[in-house]
Design a protein around this motif. Structure first.
Motif, mmCIF file in Angstrom:
data_model
loop_
_atom_site.group_PDB
_atom_site.id
_atom_site.type_symbol
_atom_site.label_atom_id
_atom_site.label_comp_id
_atom_site.label_asym_id
_atom_site.label_seq_id
_atom_site.Cartn_x
_atom_site.Cartn_y
_atom_site.Cartn_z
ATOM 1 N N UNK A 178 28.605 105.534 50.250
ATOM 2 C CA UNK A 178 27.910 106.832 50.950
ATOM 3 C C UNK A 178 27.040 107.569 50.172
ATOM 4 N N UNK A 179 27.774 108.167 48.730
ATOM 5 C CA UNK A 179 27.394 108.724 48.023
ATOM 6 C C UNK A 179 25.705 108.497 47.643
ATOM 7 N N UNK A 180 25.299 107.216 47.597
ATOM 8 C CA UNK A 180 23.909 106.605 47.416
ATOM 9 C C UNK A 180 23.338 106.331 48.539
ATOM 10 N N UNK A 181 23.746 106.682 49.738
ATOM 11 C CA UNK A 181 23.126 106.289 50.799
ATOM 12 C C UNK A 181 23.427 104.773 51.462
ATOM 13 N N UNK A 182 24.240 104.286 51.052
ATOM 14 C CA UNK A 182 24.633 102.818 51.573
ATOM 15 C C UNK A 182 25.873 102.837 52.345
ATOM 16 N N UNK A 183 25.939 101.714 53.021
ATOM 17 C CA UNK A 183 27.182 101.517 54.016
ATOM 18 C C UNK A 183 28.060 100.437 53.544
ATOM 19 N N UNK A 184 29.445 100.712 53.487
ATOM 20 C CA UNK A 184 30.124 99.830 53.081
ATOM 21 C C UNK A 184 31.074 99.291 54.092
ATOM 22 N N UNK A 185 31.441 98.050 54.085
ATOM 23 C CA UNK A 185 32.493 97.598 54.888
ATOM 24 C C UNK A 185 33.534 96.615 54.285
ATOM 25 N N UNK A 186 34.941 96.657 54.798
ATOM 26 C CA UNK A 186 35.824 95.975 54.150
ATOM 27 C C UNK A 186 36.425 94.967 55.262
ATOM 28 N N UNK A 187 36.524 93.623 54.931
ATOM 29 C CA UNK A 187 37.101 92.905 55.895
ATOM 30 C C UNK A 187 38.375 92.022 55.060
ATOM 31 N N UNK A 188 39.512 92.406 55.250
ATOM 32 C CA UNK A 188 40.678 92.059 54.348
ATOM 33 C C UNK A 188 40.213 92.142 52.766
ATOM 34 N N UNK A 189 39.984 91.145 52.051
ATOM 35 C CA UNK A 189 39.684 91.328 50.696
ATOM 36 C C UNK A 189 38.041 91.243 50.359
#
Length: 289
Positions: A178-189
């Protein structure tokens, strides 16, 4: 990071597991006698086998499975951050759809996630995050872990315990993205990040973060994609704004159709069930039902 209040979930602080103290409370919440726990830990309460991928599966059964389901249900009622896609109401296909668009993407996965979450990590989670009494946290960690060593690979509680045990790691990665304007998602591992700053450098930072938290990533599954490339994300392929089936799933559908065509009458029902499952899976990926 804030969580969405999905499916009438509540904050961790409202969980019956939060600040769990005393033998009586432990027995009420888990439905198991305090003094019976040592018997519950007997290895006979696990079925262990090697699956088709060569991985050892440790699955609780009987009494222990009931207790694991209870703990898993309690953890499953706790609100999760919005970046978590391995939760009720979402799917691996939704995780892929979250990264549609003509943008760079990086991804990695955690190697042997459940077996890498140690009993000590589970104990620290119950003490530090759930603020349980130390003796209760020890009991909970023992119950949750296979041979009192690590999370089992085939338990109803392993997904949620693994996440909450490493919640600070996932939050750190999400904040960095988020700090560099990106989106992160997590799906289990699986960890996926998309955005203009989704570079090899960011991927390296993510892998270092995971390493600092006592886990490992796989080099061959840590990848970067250019903005216009076809991106393989948790069982789907994203090409700009379109989500497609990977070739392996097309092949599986083709083989399932062939199996129906040649199946003997006694085998037809099973063959058709397999085909229906493949088609339903395809509709989930493609957003058509």
């Amino acid at each position: 990071m804030q969580s969405k209040n999905l499916h009438k979930r509540y904050p961790l602080e409202r969980s019956p597991l939060y600040r769990l103290r005393g033998k009586g409370k432990f027995e009420t919440v888990l439905g198991v006698q305090w003094d019976a726990v040592p018997k519950l830990l007997d290895i006979k309460h696990y079925r262990v086998w090697i699956n088709e991928k060569g991985r050892e599966i440790q699955a609780p059964h009987g009494w222990l499975a009931q207790v694991h389901r209870r703990i898993g249900e309690l953890l499953g009622r706790i609100e999760l951050p919005d970046y978590v896609y391995s939760q009720k109401g979402r799917s691996y296909a939704d995780n892929a759809r979250a990264h549609r668009g003509e943008t760079p993407l990086v991804k990695t996965d955690i190697s042997r996630f459940y077996p890498s979450v140690t009993r000590q990590a589970v104990f620290r989670m119950f003490v530090d995050d759930f603020e349980c009494a130390v003796d209760v946290a020890h009991r909970l960690a023992d119950v949750c872990c296979y041979k009192q060593a690590h999370l089992p690979t085939g338990s109803a509680l392993s997904g949620r315990v693994a996440f909450f045990s490493k919640r600070h790691m996932f939050d750190e990665i999400a904040d960095a993205a988020q700090g560099v304007g990106c989106k992160m998602t997590a799906y289990v591992d699986d960890v996926t990040i998309s955005g203009a700053a989704a570079t090899k450098s960011l991927l390296g930072t993510v892998r270092q973060t995971i390493g600092r938290h006592g886990l490992r990533t796989r080099g061959r599954k840590s990848k970067t994609y250019a903005s216009g490339a076809a991106k393989s994300i948790t069982g789907a392929v994203v090409v700009r704004d379109e989500v497609r089936l990977p070739n392996t799933r097309h092949l599986n559908i083709h083989r399932a159709r062939q199996a129906v065509a040649v199946a003997a009458p006694a085998e037809q029902d099973q063959a058709r069930r397999v085909l229906a499952g493949r088609l339903q899976e395809a509709r989930q990926v493609l957003g058509k039902g």
